[in-house]
Scaffold this motif. Structure first.
Motif, mmCIF file in Angstrom:
data_model
loop_
_atom_site.group_PDB
_atom_site.id
_atom_site.type_symbol
_atom_site.label_atom_id
_atom_site.label_comp_id
_atom_site.label_asym_id
_atom_site.label_seq_id
_atom_site.Cartn_x
_atom_site.Cartn_y
_atom_site.Cartn_z
ATOM 1 N N VAL A 12 0.847 -1.195 0.000
ATOM 2 C CA VAL A 12 0.000 0.000 0.000
ATOM 3 C C VAL A 12 0.885 1.248 0.000
ATOM 4 O O VAL A 12 0.632 2.213 -0.731
ATOM 5 N N GLY A 13 1.954 1.204 0.792
ATOM 6 C CA GLY A 13 2.896 2.323 0.868
ATOM 7 C C GLY A 13 3.541 2.614 -0.473
ATOM 8 O O GLY A 13 3.656 3.773 -0.897
ATOM 9 N N ASN A 19 0.859 3.918 -2.970
ATOM 10 C CA ASN A 19 0.482 5.257 -2.551
ATOM 11 C C ASN A 19 1.517 6.304 -2.969
ATOM 12 O O ASN A 19 1.189 7.335 -3.545
ATOM 13 N N ASN A 20 2.773 6.003 -2.694
ATOM 14 C CA ASN A 20 3.833 6.970 -2.940
ATOM 15 C C ASN A 20 4.206 7.102 -4.409
ATOM 16 O O ASN A 20 4.487 8.189 -4.894
ATOM 17 N N LEU A 77 -0.313 6.967 -6.569
ATOM 18 C CA LEU A 77 -1.456 7.776 -6.176
ATOM 19 C C LEU A 77 -1.089 9.203 -5.797
ATOM 20 O O LEU A 77 -1.880 10.122 -5.994
ATOM 21 N N ALA A 78 0.123 9.383 -5.275
ATOM 22 C CA ALA A 78 0.522 10.705 -4.782
ATOM 23 C C ALA A 78 0.443 11.763 -5.875
ATOM 24 O O ALA A 78 0.134 12.918 -5.625
ATOM 25 N N THR A 90 -3.714 13.093 -6.742
ATOM 26 C CA THR A 90 -4.454 14.061 -5.931
ATOM 27 C C THR A 90 -3.792 15.435 -5.919
ATOM 28 O O THR A 90 -4.432 16.445 -6.096
ATOM 29 N N ARG A 137 2.897 15.583 -7.754
ATOM 30 C CA ARG A 137 3.848 14.579 -7.289
ATOM 31 C C ARG A 137 5.164 15.288 -6.919
ATOM 32 O O ARG A 137 5.668 16.110 -7.659
ATOM 33 N N ASN A 141 7.779 11.745 -2.258
ATOM 34 C CA ASN A 141 6.947 10.573 -2.491
ATOM 35 C C ASN A 141 7.695 9.520 -3.299
ATOM 36 O O ASN A 141 7.678 8.334 -2.968
ATOM 37 N N GLY A 196 8.664 5.866 -1.986
ATOM 38 C CA GLY A 196 8.219 4.708 -2.754
ATOM 39 C C GLY A 196 9.383 3.811 -3.130
ATOM 40 O O GLY A 196 9.303 2.582 -3.007
#
Lengths: 84, 176
Positions: free
Chosen positions: B125-126, B129-130, B133-134, B137, B140, B144, B148
């Motif tokens: 997930v980490g 996410n990094n 997904l970062a 939203t 970037r 991140n 990652g």
């Protein structure tokens, strides 16, 4: 645990984790129950129940049958006929 | 005399071996806080060490009951971390194995496998996410990406541990 080792001639060294799990299984099946006479001693003791005794009897009969049949087959007293 | 050693393990069997090795060199293990092992100087080869990943946490009733049971068989809990316990037994009392049949060994390794699956998922997930997904939203940034990239190899190492444990469990499966 020492008794198991002696009985099996050192072959089986019963692990404490395994024994703990086994005792809990036996308790759950109600084949043994806690025996409380020695309240001064913290050591837990258990006694076999009637249900447990019946199970031991049946298991011994099963093992005896298994052993006798094995002897019959391996010992060659009767030759098992191969049928297709 | 006391000493602290920083060391990270992901294979508990290697950790057990290392603790026993330290003991052979005259250092008795006394305490674990994540990453740090405390040792005290001792007579060489007094104890043997084993680790167990318990079913419940350290404060659970069954854990207390189990540890007391172990105490009766000459096994002492030296230190604990979450559901992991560090156990020791006097070497003069013979070999020290917690499990003597395949079923209880399978049960123990299944618990450890599930722990590693859980840890792998968190890392995964980490990473996602990094790295992915970062940027969706908000803008970037390099932090991140860096996080990652650091988490990615950790995730791979954890996943390999899961695979290793699964392979081990398959090998142990009863024939019948």
């Amino acid at each position: 645990m020492q008794n198991v080792s002696v009985l099996s001639g050192g072959r089986v060294e019963l692990g404490a984790g395994t024994l703990y799990g086994a005792i809990n299984t036996l308790l759950k099946k109600r084949w043994i129950m806690p025996w409380e006479t020695n309240k001064s001693s913290r050591k837990k003791e258990y006694v076999i129940t009637d249900l447990g005794k019946g199970t031991v009897d049946r298991e011994m009969k099963r093992l005896t049958e298994l052993l006798e049949n094995s002897k019959k087959i391996v010992g060659g007293e009767t030759h098992a006929e191969k049928s297709v | 005399m006391q000493k602290k050693v920083f060391k990270l393990f992901y294979d508990f069997e290697k950790e057990e071996q290392w603790l026993s090795q330290m003991e052979k060199e005259g250092w008795a293990f006394t305490k674990y806080v994540p990453g740090f092992y405390t040792f005290e100087s001792c007579d060489k080869g007094q104890y043997r060490y084993r680790m167990e990943f318990l079913k419940h946490g350290p404060k659970h009733e069954e854990t207390k009951d189990y540890l007391q049971f172990l105490e009766e068989t000459g096994i002492t809990c030296v230190s604990s971390f979450a559901s992991w316990v560090y156990l020791r037994k006097a070497a003069e009392e013979g070999p020290f194995n917690l499990f003597s049949d395949i079923d209880s060994r399978i049960q123990h390794n299944k618990r450890i496998k599930n722990l590693w699956i859980f840890l792998t998922l968190i890392e995964f997930v980490g990473v996602v996410n990094n790295l992915f997904l970062a940027g969706v939203t908000d803008e970037r940034n390099w932090t991140n990406v860096l996080c990652g990239l650091i988490l990615l190899p950790i995730c791979v190492v954890f996943a390999r541990m899961v695979i290793r444990l699964i392979k081990k469990l398959i090998n142990w499966k009863p024939i019948v």
